[in-house]
Design an enzyme around this catalytic site. Structure first.
Site, short mmCIF file in Angstrom:
data_model
loop_
_atom_site.label_atom_id
_atom_site.label_comp_id
_atom_site.label_asym_id
_atom_site.label_seq_id
_atom_site.Cartn_x
_atom_site.Cartn_y
_atom_site.Cartn_z
CD GLU B 49 -0.56 -1.73 2.92
OE1 GLU B 49 -0.31 -2.61 2.07
OE2 GLU B 49 -0.86 -2.00 4.10
CG ASN B 50 4.99 1.01 1.04
OD1 ASN B 50 4.48 -0.10 0.92
ND2 ASN B 50 6.29 1.18 0.97
#
Lengths: 239, 225
Positions: B49-50
């Site tokens: 998700e980063n």
């Protein structure tokens, strides 16, 4: 048009007491360590700015960067998604002593609130957090047969971000997963300060590769050999 | 004493259900193990998700780029075809229904699919990360977990007593004893260790296990440990 005539101290000198400051990065990736340390040095020398509201995904790791900033007591309130790390004692001690307020936001909502702030969208609806403790007191509405939670934009007075290459116009490119929240925060602040590894003349960044167009950026400071939080912590650094 | 599955063995079983060509997000910690057991001939693309799609294993010590990390802040490498993007695009992939599978850990899962995995209660420093987004975004949400807590309490329950991550969001649970689907707000037993009887399994599960068709033996190759 030249946004590059600042040093690290000048870049943060006008952040006032009580300001909301977004700081880019996810853990140490894309974290503007030198800008944070410059702000911290100003606080140590002058006692200002104090009572800051900080917006960052995390709450620091160790005693450098964000962790050091929280430790020094200038942060009144933190808005984040994940205030835990290998060594997040600086935050957890202040949190348990009720010396710092926490607004916990799911990470995708956090990102979208910042994007909305930069895009002029005061609120939006998301399925995230519906029916959980983090949905308390938030309006809900049905769309196409499904319930959604209303979330509001998030804006800041200043954003301190890290990028890879910047030019006189403030156009920016990023490095790998160091991009994370930096382009969003650049859009959401009144004054965006970017530290970059390299400043180049206008025209040297291919317009096709610009990630953050210069309209979102106020100041660009070159830090040619930036420190990484992870390496500082492995070396036991304390700022 | 039942010879339950190790975390690696649970991860192996979960990996068998990941089809070729799907986009997958693995939660921090235990779920990350699933990436080690991709079946031969299938290629899943892992999302963190980063802001990375298509990452691979950790680099050798000393070869890390600290701007190239996963959601657990660990150094990663890139596979051919990888892409970077900012956090709003990353969660557009999640919330927008583009992600095929999310695999998360759990404190508790309820028979209606409620998941609790982010807060142990008011004495903890709360931290949620991307879990609440993932459980309502991915097309399929799976959980990998021990069947009971380290104190022997059931983790599969009628209603979660701990703070919820999401309501009615889990589709399948891979535990140290069984594979269980959630259908029509009920636990449906699909597979169990052959050494565990139905009664034994029910006794460590705090909601009724429905049987719908054949219960398959849950077996893991001996070299997975």
């Amino acid at each position: 048009m030249d946004k590059t005539k600042f040093n690290l101290a000048e870049a943060v000198v006008d952040i006032p007491d009580g300001a909301t400051v977004m700081i880019g990065g996810f853990g140490g990736a894309g974290a503007p360590i030198e800008l944070i340390h410059s702000l911290l040095e100003r606080f140590r020398a002058t006692g200002h700015p104090k009572h800051l509201t900080l917006v960052n995904n995390n709450a620091g790791n160790g005693h450098v960067g964000l962790g050091a900033l929280i430790e020094c007591g200038t942060v009144k309130r933190l808005i984040c998604s994940f205030p835990r790390s290998v060594d997040s004692r600086a935050f957890s001690q202040k949190y348990r002593a009720k010396e710092i307020e926490l607004e916990l936001v799911p990470q995708g909502t956090f990102a979208e609130r910042i994007r909305a702030g930069g895009a002029g969208i005061p609120a939006f609806y998301t399925p995230t957090a519906l029916g959980t403790d983090l949905a308390r007191n938030k309006p809900v509405a049905e769309f196409d047969g499904r319930m959604y939670l209303q979330e509001r934009w998030l804006k800041a007075d200043f954003a301190l971000i890290k990028a890879e290459v910047g030019d006189e116009h403030g156009n920016l490119t990023y490095r790998m997963a160091g991009r994370n929240f930096n382009p969003l925060m650049a859009m959401a602040a009144q004054c965006t300060v970017a530290q970059v590894r390299r400043i180049v003349p206008a025209g040297r960044i291919d317009p096709e590769t610009v990630v953050t167009p210069g309209i979102f950026v106020t100041r660009v400071v070159e830090v040619s050999d930036p420190q990484q939080e992870e390496q500082l912590n492995r070396a036991g650094a304390i700022f | 004493m039942i010879n339950k599955l190790s975390n690696a063995q649970i991860a192996w079983r979960a990996a068998q259900d990941i089809e070729d060509g799907v986009y997958v997000n693995l939660g921090i910690g235990f779920p990350e193990l699933v990436a080690r057991f991709q079946p031969a001939g299938r290629e899943a693309v892992f999302h963190t998700e980063n802001g990375v799609l298509g990452f691979g294993a950790a680099p050798p010590s000393g070869a890390e780029h600290w701007d190239l990390i996963n959601a657990g802040k660990k150094a990663i490498t890139l596979k051919p075809g990888a892409a970077f993007f900012h956090h709003a695009d990353s969660f557009a992939m999640v919330r927008g229904g583009h992600l095929d599978v999310a695999i998360l850990g759990a404190y508790q899962v309820a028979e209606n699919g409620d998941l609790a995995n982010w807060s142990t209660g008011p004495n903890d420093v709360p931290a949620v990360g991307g879990a609440m987004d993932l459980v309502h975004g991915a097309k399929r949400v799976a959980v990998v977990t021990e069947h009971v807590t380290k104190h022997g309490q059931p983790k599969l329950v009628r209603r979660c007593s701990m703070p919820l991550t999401g309501v009615a969001c889990v589709n399948r649970i891979y535990t140290s004893l069984a594979v269980i689907d959630i259908e029509s707000s009920r636990f449906v037993l699909r597979e169990k260790l052959p050494a565990v009887s139905l009664d034994e399994l029910q006794s460590v599960t705090a909601a009724e296990l429905k049987i719908d068709g054949t219960v398959v033996d849950l077996t893991v190759p001996g070299d997975v440990s």
